[in-house]
Each structure stands twice: as structure tokens, then as C-alpha cells.
Design a protein around this motif. Sequence first.
Motif, short mmCIF file in Angstrom:
data_model
loop_
_atom_site.label_atom_id
_atom_site.label_comp_id
_atom_site.label_asym_id
_atom_site.label_seq_id
_atom_site.Cartn_x
_atom_site.Cartn_y
_atom_site.Cartn_z
N LEU A 1 0.92 -1.50 -0.02
CA LEU A 1 -0.08 0.16 0.11
C LEU A 1 0.91 0.94 -0.04
N GLY A 2 0.42 2.38 -0.67
CA GLY A 2 1.45 3.37 -0.54
C GLY A 2 0.83 3.94 0.49
N SER A 3 1.54 5.86 0.62
CA SER A 3 0.33 6.74 1.18
C SER A 3 -0.60 7.06 0.85
N TYR A 4 -0.74 7.28 -0.41
CA TYR A 4 -2.20 7.00 -0.79
C TYR A 4 -3.26 5.99 -1.76
N PHE A 5 -4.30 6.31 -2.34
CA PHE A 5 -4.67 4.84 -3.28
C PHE A 5 -5.21 4.04 -2.59
N LYS A 6 -5.86 3.84 -0.86
CA LYS A 6 -5.62 2.88 -0.59
C LYS A 6 -6.64 1.73 -0.51
N LYS A 7 -7.34 2.51 -1.36
CA LYS A 7 -8.31 1.63 -1.64
C LYS A 7 -8.46 1.09 -2.36
N GLY A 8 -7.90 1.55 -4.00
CA GLY A 8 -7.69 1.00 -5.37
C GLY A 8 -6.16 0.94 -6.27
N GLY A 9 -4.94 0.87 -4.84
CA GLY A 9 -3.65 1.15 -5.57
C GLY A 9 -2.88 -0.15 -4.82
N ARG A 10 -2.04 -0.17 -5.61
CA ARG A 10 -1.59 -1.22 -5.48
C ARG A 10 0.52 -0.91 -6.05
N TYR A 11 1.39 -1.81 -5.09
CA TYR A 11 2.72 -1.21 -5.75
C TYR A 11 3.68 -2.63 -5.06
N VAL A 12 3.84 -3.12 -6.37
CA VAL A 12 4.19 -4.92 -6.41
C VAL A 12 6.01 -4.70 -6.74
N CYS A 13 7.43 -5.78 -6.30
CA CYS A 13 8.18 -5.33 -6.34
C CYS A 13 8.17 -6.68 -7.50
N ALA A 14 8.26 -6.32 -8.35
CA ALA A 14 9.04 -7.52 -9.68
C ALA A 14 9.84 -7.66 -9.64
N ASP A 15 11.15 -7.55 -9.31
CA ASP A 15 12.36 -8.51 -9.09
C ASP A 15 13.25 -7.27 -9.38
N ARG A 16 14.29 -7.97 -8.92
CA ARG A 16 15.54 -7.11 -7.63
C ARG A 16 17.09 -7.56 -7.92
N PRO A 17 16.73 -7.06 -10.10
CA PRO A 17 17.93 -7.01 -10.89
C PRO A 17 19.36 -6.29 -10.21
N GLY A 18 20.59 -7.11 -10.63
CA GLY A 18 21.77 -6.45 -10.25
C GLY A 18 22.05 -5.24 -11.11
#
Length: 111
Positions: free
Chosen positions: A36-53
Motif C-alpha cells: 500500500l502507498g500513502s494514497y490510493f489505499k482502496k484502489g492502488g497497489r505497488y508490487v516489487c517485480a524483480d531485484r536485478p543487479g
Amino acid sequence: MGDERKASGSLFIPDAPYFVGLFLCHGDDRLNHPYLGSYFKKGGRYVCADRPGIGEMVTTRFDLLNAYRSYFDKEKDDDPGISGIALALDTKKAGNNGQSSAFINEIRFYN
């Protein structure tokens, strides 16, 4: 996704449709976890997709419909269309005075 606008949680930030923002992990971020971010708690998600070097090319495959159903549509009966796409770079925590480079080679949508 879709056209139903969800409240941002701020009078100064416009409401927006559902969205999933993909980002590259740093620190202790968990892969494929919907943050969850600081805003858009009902309609937004932030997803870590990868951890590249450093300097490593990244290919990300992400099932957007299943993510939408998991994060927002618990009944799993709604299939909203993609109503927009946005790309952004955030280099404020990057070394070398925030100088960075990136490129996008290809974006594909599969139905």
C-alpha cells in the motif's frame, strides 16, 4: 484499470481507477508483494517485480488480471479493461547525484 474512480485519500490528488504499479526491489522489499502507498489505499497497489543487479537486463511477466482479482475483486467476477499505462523513473535515492539511465525494449499485452 476500468473506469470506476477510487478516492485518492487527499483533496489535492485526483481520484483514479484501480492500478497496479510495478517497481524494482531495493532494501528489504518482498518480491510480488502488494504494498500500500500513502494514497490510493482502496484502489492502488505497488508490487516489487524483480531485484536485478547493477547493469542487469530485466524481463518481467506479470498477470495483471489475476493480480486485480487478488487485490481488489474478492468475488473474482469483474474483468476491467486496461484504461491507461504510465511509466516513471524515480532516481532521488540513486547515487551519482541521482543520475541514472534505463530503457524499455518492449511492452506486450497478452489476452
